[in-house]
Design a protein around this motif. Structure first.
Motif, PDB file in Angstrom:
ATOM      1  N   LYS A 150       0.814  -1.213   0.000  1.00  0.00           N
ATOM      2  CA  LYS A 150       0.000   0.000   0.000  1.00  0.00           C
ATOM      3  C   LYS A 150       0.852   1.269   0.000  1.00  0.00           C
ATOM      4  O   LYS A 150       0.385   2.333  -0.406  1.00  0.00           O
ATOM      5  N   LYS A 151       2.106   1.172   0.434  1.00  0.00           N
ATOM      6  CA  LYS A 151       3.004   2.326   0.451  1.00  0.00           C
ATOM      7  C   LYS A 151       3.767   2.497  -0.863  1.00  0.00           C
ATOM      8  O   LYS A 151       4.652   3.349  -0.969  1.00  0.00           O
ATOM      9  N   GLY A 152       3.427   1.688  -1.865  1.00  0.00           N
ATOM     10  CA  GLY A 152       4.013   1.872  -3.188  1.00  0.00           C
ATOM     11  C   GLY A 152       5.261   1.076  -3.465  1.00  0.00           C
ATOM     12  O   GLY A 152       5.920   1.297  -4.490  1.00  0.00           O
ATOM     13  N   HIS A 153       5.635   0.140  -2.601  1.00  0.00           N
ATOM     14  CA  HIS A 153       6.779  -0.724  -2.861  1.00  0.00           C
ATOM     15  C   HIS A 153       6.352  -1.901  -3.741  1.00  0.00           C
ATOM     16  O   HIS A 153       5.223  -2.388  -3.653  1.00  0.00           O
ATOM     17  N   VAL A 154       7.275  -2.351  -4.583  1.00  0.00           N
ATOM     18  CA  VAL A 154       7.038  -3.527  -5.417  1.00  0.00           C
ATOM     19  C   VAL A 154       8.214  -4.486  -5.262  1.00  0.00           C
ATOM     20  O   VAL A 154       9.333  -4.077  -4.956  1.00  0.00           O
TER      21      VAL A 154
END
Length: 212
Positions: free
Chosen positions: A15-19
């Motif tokens: 949800k914090k934009g990490h992949v």
């Protein structure tokens, strides 16, 4: 996720934009108690929101609740082991978070909001950028629409099922939702009762015998 062979990769988004991209082979010998697939922050500030199987060269679309989206090739993310957290997929504005991830295969993206608004947008409308950018507008979020709940990759003959917090289930044919540009707030897909809100959206694929 059902797999026949542990080939290819597992792609994850938080949800914090990490992949994170991980070879499926590292999950081929699970323990009874499971194995750690991603090392999330110990302070519970982040959580996994999506995991999908991906092949080399495929593109990914990350979508946020405030109406942003970023499209990039998964080759920009190096393969990692089980113990890593991942890398930045999208840079988020304050108060925003990633709500869905799509592995793109052409077609269109259907977006639904908390207050029942949504739209169908061609994948081609999302220009491809580098990983870790700010992204582009996916849907113009307003007080009327509410935040984006999720997205789904769809074809013209698919149906969708929308569920709500008060237990309503609405089924709609995708062809009844016209294709619109990115920077719009969409149209009302679901007419909600007072105090109700959209909670999820899933695709009902067209049966194989109905495909032309």
């Amino acid at each position: 996720i059902s797999v026949k062979k542990f080939d290819g990769f597992l792609f994850m988004a938080t949800k914090k934009g990490h992949v994170k991209k991980m070879p499926l082979s590292v999950l081929s010998k699970p323990r009874k108690t499971g194995v750690r697939a991603i090392n999330l922050p110990l302070d519970n500030s982040d959580m996994l929101i999506s995991s999908k199987i991906i092949a080399s060269g495929q593109e990914v679309l990350l979508v946020t609740k405030k109406g942003k989206a970023i499209r990039f090739n998964n080759s920009e993310v190096r393969t990692m082991g089980r113990a890593s957290y991942g890398v930045t997929g999208i840079k988020l504005n304050a108060g925003d978070e990633v709500v869905s991830m799509e592995v793109l295969d052409g077609g269109a993206i259907l977006t639904i909001t908390k207050n029942g608004y949504g739209k169908r947008t061609s994948v081609d409308d999302y220009r491809k950028t580098a990983r870790a950018g700010k992204g582009v507008i996916n849907l113009h979020v307003t007080q009327k629409t509410g935040n984006v709940i999720t997205t789904v990759s769809i074809g013209a003959k698919d149906n969708i099922i929308v569920t709500t917090a008060k237990g309503m289930i609405i089924r709609t044919n995708v062809k009844d939702i016209r294709i619109m540009g990115r920077a719009t707030q969409g149209v009302r897909i679901v007419r909600l009762q007072t105090g109700d809100a959209v909670t999820d959206l899933i695709k009902v694929p067209v049966p194989v015998n109905e495909v032309e």
